[in-house]
Design an enzyme around this catalytic site. Structure first.
Site, PDB file in Angstrom:
ATOM      1  CB  VAL A  18      -0.937  -0.006   1.233  1.00 19.73           C
ATOM      2  CG1 VAL A  18      -1.753   1.281   1.293  1.00 19.73           C
ATOM      3  CG2 VAL A  18      -1.844  -1.214   1.193  1.00 19.73           C
ATOM      4  CE  LYS A  42       9.643  -3.928   1.934  1.00 23.29           C
ATOM      5  NZ  LYS A  42       8.402  -3.837   2.678  1.00 23.29           N
ATOM      6  CG  LEU A 167      -3.814  -1.318  -2.933  1.00 18.57           C
ATOM      7  CD1 LEU A 167      -2.908  -2.518  -2.942  1.00 18.57           C
ATOM      8  CD2 LEU A 167      -3.001  -0.039  -3.041  1.00 18.57           C
ATOM      9  CE  LYS A 222      -8.805  -3.356   3.492  1.00 20.23           C
ATOM     10  NZ  LYS A 222      -8.112  -3.275   2.260  1.00 20.23           N
ATOM     11  CG  PHE A 268     -14.208 -11.522  -5.742  1.00 16.44           C
ATOM     12  CD1 PHE A 268     -13.718 -10.585  -6.620  1.00 16.44           C
ATOM     13  CD2 PHE A 268     -13.400 -11.938  -4.686  1.00 16.44           C
ATOM     14  CE1 PHE A 268     -12.444 -10.056  -6.481  1.00 16.44           C
ATOM     15  CE2 PHE A 268     -12.119 -11.408  -4.524  1.00 16.44           C
ATOM     16  CZ  PHE A 268     -11.652 -10.461  -5.426  1.00 16.44           C
ATOM     17  CG  LEU A 269     -19.854 -15.107  -8.152  1.00 16.14           C
ATOM     18  CD1 LEU A 269     -21.137 -14.948  -8.958  1.00 16.14           C
ATOM     19  CD2 LEU A 269     -20.179 -15.777  -6.805  1.00 16.14           C
ATOM     20  CB  ALA A 271     -15.508 -22.572  -8.034  1.00 13.64           C
ATOM     21  CB  CYS A 279      -6.129  -8.265   2.378  1.00 16.42           C
ATOM     22  SG  CYS A 279      -4.921  -6.955   2.303  1.00 16.42           S
TER      23      CYS A 279
END
Ligand code: UDX
Length: 454
Positions: A18, A42, A167, A222, A268-269, A271, A279
């Site tokens: 993020v 980093k 995101l 969220k 989001f279907l 399978a 997350c």
């Protein structure tokens, strides 16, 4: 005055998915951005113009904004407060298996910000919590720490907002550039208005639907979003289990039919082996813990988690039954990342499946186009890492597709037949042409598809 409407820059605490994506995006819009990250490796990478994460489009843009001096990364907050108007807190909020959130990074970031504010002359900085936190955290944990350490009060000495992000890994930059909504939670309307104006200038001329609400509602939006996405996935996976138990059911067709109902929608279907990542699983556990701690019935959330777990185990059980036992059998696991387009293996279905295969005595070979190194950190020497797909299939008794990398969809049947000891495949992500492979004499079990021959 900059194009963003700010006279000074922006600070970002935490260079994870993020924070780093946000920093690069802001800098690409000409906003002078300072990203504070405690991991020095980093920081060095970023300052060398190299992206520490695998994310489409990010390396090029990061290189560009660092070279132009618009983005700076550092390991300490230092004089940042003098140079910024807004500070985003984007540190991680991991949860244990019980769901209790670990707020140590959020607390530490709040303390750092408070400390920097205590010696700064900057008037009323706007602090924005982007980390995913449970309802009440911003107001009852973040605010008191900043107030105590800085000696300033919220409203007069600084402004505070909650502003969750939505995101997705793999398209993090695209999602940051084109958000579908902006949620701002604040107790003071002036604080919310400041952030709203900043975004309006940033996203101009697009108009992004914006909700201004309380911190609690913003925090819950969220968590509810992620729980709902997980619910859709577990729901379709439950239907996939039912399909497998019918005469000729195919969950792909059911999902298509369901998705045509505008009240449901097609997304989001898909399978498969269920949801993983950094997350969905963790936010769901945190929400369950929060609900339980407030005496709310959590059985729906339990069911979502339970189906997700079962879906992974079913793949191992299917492998066991196809092979008549796993002991001494060589299983190729294709795909380790929790989804394609990333090297992230956090809570990936593949890892649970591999551990279970090993526990049942299988010899496991693995392949992934991006996540081999990350997997090595977790699986150590317990499996054989293969840099080539065909090397992975070599001598295998069975292959399980655990991530839907596009290259797996095109596996050539004759190569499978020439390389594998037994030609058995479990298509955990429904990407193969099952009929074609079966015609070639390859036994394929596709999740959510009744197939008496598999
Ligand atoms: C998710 C949310 O989408 C995002 O809004 C939030 O900010 C962070 O969490 P991400 O973890 O990147 O994003 O992955 P996502 O694309 O949502 O997929 C999550 C998991 O669900 C993956 O393991 C994916 O394979 C699985 N999935 C997704 C399915 O099994 N079926 C689907 O239909 C969709």
């Amino acid at each position: 005055m900059l194009a963003s409407g700010l006279s000074r820059g922006v600070g970002v605490i935490g260079a994870g998915y993020v924070g780093l994506t946000l920093s690069v995006f802001l800098a690409s819009k000409g906003v002078k951005t300072i990203c504070v990250e405690k991991d020095r490796v980093k920081v060095r990478k970023i300052m060398d113009g190299v992206s520490p994460i695998h994310e489409q489009g990010l390396p090029e843009l990061l290189h560009h904004v660092v070279r132009n001096g618009v983005l700076e990364a550092r390991d300490e907050i230092g004089d940042m407060m003098e140079r910024v108007e807004i500070v985003f807190i984007t540190v991680g909020t991991p949860t244990g298996s019980d769901g209790v959130p670990d707020l140590s990074q959020v607390k530490e970031a709040s303390r750092q910000v408070g400390e920097a504010m205590s010696t700064s002359r900057a008037a009323r900085p706007l602090i924005v919590v982007k980390s995913t936190v449970l309802p009440g955290t911003t107001w009852h944990v973040v605010r008191p720490i900043i107030e105590e350490v800085s000696g300033r009060s919220c409203g007069d000495g600084f402004h505070l907002c909650v502003n969750p992000e939505f995101l997705r890994e793999g398209s993090a930059l695209q999602d940051t550039m084109n958000p579908d909504r902006i949620i701002i939670g604040a107790k003071h309307s002036e604080a919310a208005e400041r952030l709203k104006k900043f975004y309006e200038a940033l996203y101009h001329p697009s108009k992004i639907p914006t909700i201004i609400t309380t911190p609690t509602n913003a925090e819950l939006i969220k968590l509810a979003t992620n729980a709902y996405l997980a619910l859709k996935i577990s729901f379709i996976n439950l239907i996939s289990q039912i399909c497998e138990a019918t005469e000729d059911g195919d969950v792909g067709v059911i999902a298509e039919g369901l998705g045509l109902d505008p009240r449901i929608g097609p997304l989001f279907l898909r399978a498969g082996l269920g949801f993983g990542g950094s997350c969905l699983p963790k936010d769901l556990r945190a929400l369950r813990w929060f609900a339980a701690s407030r005496g709310v019935d959590t059985s729906l959330l339990e069911a979502i988690i339970g189906i997700n777990r079962a879906q992974r185990l079913r793949a191992v059980e299917k492998a066991e039954s196809m092979l008549g036992g796993l002991s001494g059998k060589r299983v190729a696991v294709l795909g380790l990342a929790f989804k394609p387009g990333t090297d992230d293996i956090r809570e990936a279905a593949s890892i649970d499946i591999i551990r279970e295969l090993l526990a049942r005595g299988a010899e496991v070979r693995v392949h992934d186009p991006a996540a081999l190194e990350n997997a090595r950190q977790v699986l150590g020497e317990s499996v054989t890492y293969c840099s080539g797909l065909y090397e992975c299939l070599n001598g295998a008794d069975l292959a399980i597709i655990a991530t839907e990398w596009p290259e797996y969809a095109d596996i050539d049947p004759s190569t499978i037949k020439s390389l594998m000891r037994k030609t058995l495949i479990i298509d955990g992500r429904r990407i193969l042409n099952t009929r074609r492979l079966m015609e070639e004499g390859i036994r394929v079990h596709t999740v959510g598809l009744h197939n008496p021959l598999a």
